[in-house]
Motif scaffolding. Structure first.
Motif, mmCIF file in Angstrom:
data_model
loop_
_atom_site.group_PDB
_atom_site.id
_atom_site.type_symbol
_atom_site.label_atom_id
_atom_site.label_comp_id
_atom_site.label_asym_id
_atom_site.label_seq_id
_atom_site.Cartn_x
_atom_site.Cartn_y
_atom_site.Cartn_z
ATOM 1 N N THR A 61 0.832 -1.257 0.127
ATOM 2 C CA THR A 61 -0.005 0.079 0.153
ATOM 3 C C THR A 61 0.880 1.303 0.076
ATOM 4 N N GLN A 102 -8.162 0.138 0.023
ATOM 5 C CA GLN A 102 -8.385 -1.051 0.850
ATOM 6 C C GLN A 102 -9.669 -0.806 1.795
ATOM 7 N N ASN A 103 -9.574 0.175 2.154
ATOM 8 C CA ASN A 103 -10.817 0.424 3.064
ATOM 9 C C ASN A 103 -11.764 1.400 2.122
ATOM 10 N N ILE A 104 -13.089 0.795 1.687
ATOM 11 C CA ILE A 104 -13.755 1.433 1.013
ATOM 12 C C ILE A 104 -14.048 2.937 1.256
ATOM 13 N N ARG A 105 -14.017 3.983 0.418
ATOM 14 C CA ARG A 105 -14.133 5.298 0.563
ATOM 15 C C ARG A 105 -15.143 5.921 -0.163
ATOM 16 N N TYR A 171 -22.000 -4.934 0.323
ATOM 17 C CA TYR A 171 -20.412 -4.688 0.357
ATOM 18 C C TYR A 171 -19.827 -5.000 -0.852
ATOM 19 N N ARG A 175 -17.704 -2.155 -3.608
ATOM 20 C CA ARG A 175 -16.535 -2.167 -4.228
ATOM 21 C C ARG A 175 -16.539 -1.919 -5.643
ATOM 22 N N GLU A 178 -16.965 1.803 -6.242
ATOM 23 C CA GLU A 178 -15.537 2.366 -6.098
ATOM 24 C C GLU A 178 -14.809 2.170 -7.368
ATOM 25 N N GLU A 194 -6.780 -4.398 -2.978
ATOM 26 C CA GLU A 194 -7.407 -5.435 -2.340
ATOM 27 C C GLU A 194 -8.925 -5.414 -2.931
ATOM 28 N N ALA A 197 -11.304 -7.984 -1.203
ATOM 29 C CA ALA A 197 -11.485 -8.136 0.562
ATOM 30 C C ALA A 197 -13.001 -8.196 0.882
ATOM 31 N N GLY A 198 -13.008 -9.230 1.486
ATOM 32 C CA GLY A 198 -14.559 -9.436 2.342
ATOM 33 C C GLY A 198 -15.494 -9.856 1.380
#
Ligand SMILES: Nc1ncnc2c1ncn2[C@@H]1O[C@H](COP(=O)(O)OP(=O)(O)OP(=O)(O)O)[C@@H](O)[C@H]1O
Length: 304
Positions: A61, A102-105, A171, A175, A178, A194, A197-198
């Motif tokens: 990252t 990596q963390n959805i924004r 979820y 993604r 995004e 990622e 992820a999830g």
């Protein structure tokens, strides 16, 4: 697996086939005494999907952040289509590199369509006064943006949910949104951090198809992922980072077979290790079956 490489529906920011889109040389990033990325070289060519893998904390990252203007590398240089990248992330986006996080924004309280429209701001020429006065130029630009945003939503399969609030999407769809938002800036290179992820296996498979479709539009893709099956199915080339340094780079077969890569991951089971869940399930089922057979046999003994 989609392997169609036609570019009939080429994206506006797509580079000419076969050109080097990203050229990172000797990228080093230090945080105080910690060297998170250490002299990494990496190129991505048009029409390519390149994977970046490595254990947790390997510097993936941080390297991405160096490519997108979020960090200014302590040493080294990053060129996009031959030009050294500007040191501000919005300028990097305008230049043609888009990313997901990596963390959805997402803007949770905005609609799906509005989120994509936000992603288009680097591509609209209409300025502040045009927006305030809402003249014909503004309305035309707005209509074009909405049309393009809807096209992108259709492309990722979210057009039917254009008016939903982003926070109400499951979820996997967040993604996808995004990705649609990143594509709205009409990039020549898309960086995915990622993307699965999830996700459940079906969503992961759909993401794989989506990334192939993005590549087929002529957009180069660089992807970080812990899901090895996803990476090795998807990528033309894979680079492995370990402790900030590039350990190995090559096609999927080369990287998978490299003992150094296996060693680098030892002691840390791969996340979403392909087949691990299924193997555990089979073992459990076999154990249960063995118990039943034993009980039945014992029962028969007692019957005698
Ligand atoms: N802003 C920061 N300040 C200080 N140290 C940082 C910073 N960002 C990352 N690091 C450190 O740099 C190293 C590399 O982190 P990075 O998040 O890039 O690894 P990663 O390969 O992306 O890991 P993961 O797979 O867990 O996301 C780690 O030791 C991390 O703690």
């Amino acid at each position: 697996m989609t392997t169609d490489t036609t570019t009939k529906d080429t994206a506006p920011g797509a580079p000419a086939p076969g050109t080097t889109v990203l050229d990172a040389r000797g990228v080093t990033m230090r945080f105080g005494g910690l060297t998170a990325v250490n002299g990494v070289d990496l190129t991505v060519n048009s029409g390519e999907i390149v994977g970046l893998i490595g254990p947790n904390g390997a510097g993936k990252t941080t390297f991405f952040n160096c490519l997108t203007g979020l960090y200014i590398p302590t040493e080294g240089e990053v060129r996009y289509k031959g030009t050294v990248l500007p040191a501000k992330s919005f300028k990097v986006t305008a230049a043609g590199i888009a990313r997901t996080f990596q963390n959805i924004r997402l803007f949770a309280n905005m609609t799906v369509l509005e989120n994509v429209l936000v992603g288009r701001h680097t591509r609209t020429k209409e300025g502040f006064w045009s927006a305030v006065l809402r003249g014909p130029g503004f309305h035309k630009a707005e209509a074009t943006s909405r049309e393009r945003a809807m096209e992108l939503l259709e492309f990722v399969g979210l057009d039917a949910k254009a008016d939903h609030l982003a926070r109400n999407l499951p979820y996997g769809e967040q993604r996808k949104l995004e990705i649609a938002r990143a594509l709205a800036s009409e990039p020549g290179l898309l960086l995915l951090d990622e993307p699965t992820a999830g996700m459940n296996p079906q969503e992961t498979r759909a993401t794989e198809e989506l990334v192939f479709a993005i590549r087929d539009k002529g957009i180069a893709v660089l992807v970080i992922e812990h899901d090895m099956r996803f990476i090795f199915n998807l990528c033309d080339r894979v680079a492995v980072l370990v402790q900030g340094q590039k350990l190995v780079e090559g096609d999927s077969a080369t990287v998978q077979g490299d003992e150094r890569v296996v060693a680098a991951y030892l002691g840390e089971p791969l996340e979403n290790d392909p087949g691990a869940a299924e193997a555990a399930e089979v073992e459990a089922a076999e154990a249960a079956q063995a118990d039943t057979t034993k009980d039945t046999a014992a029962g028969k003994e007692n019957d005698r």
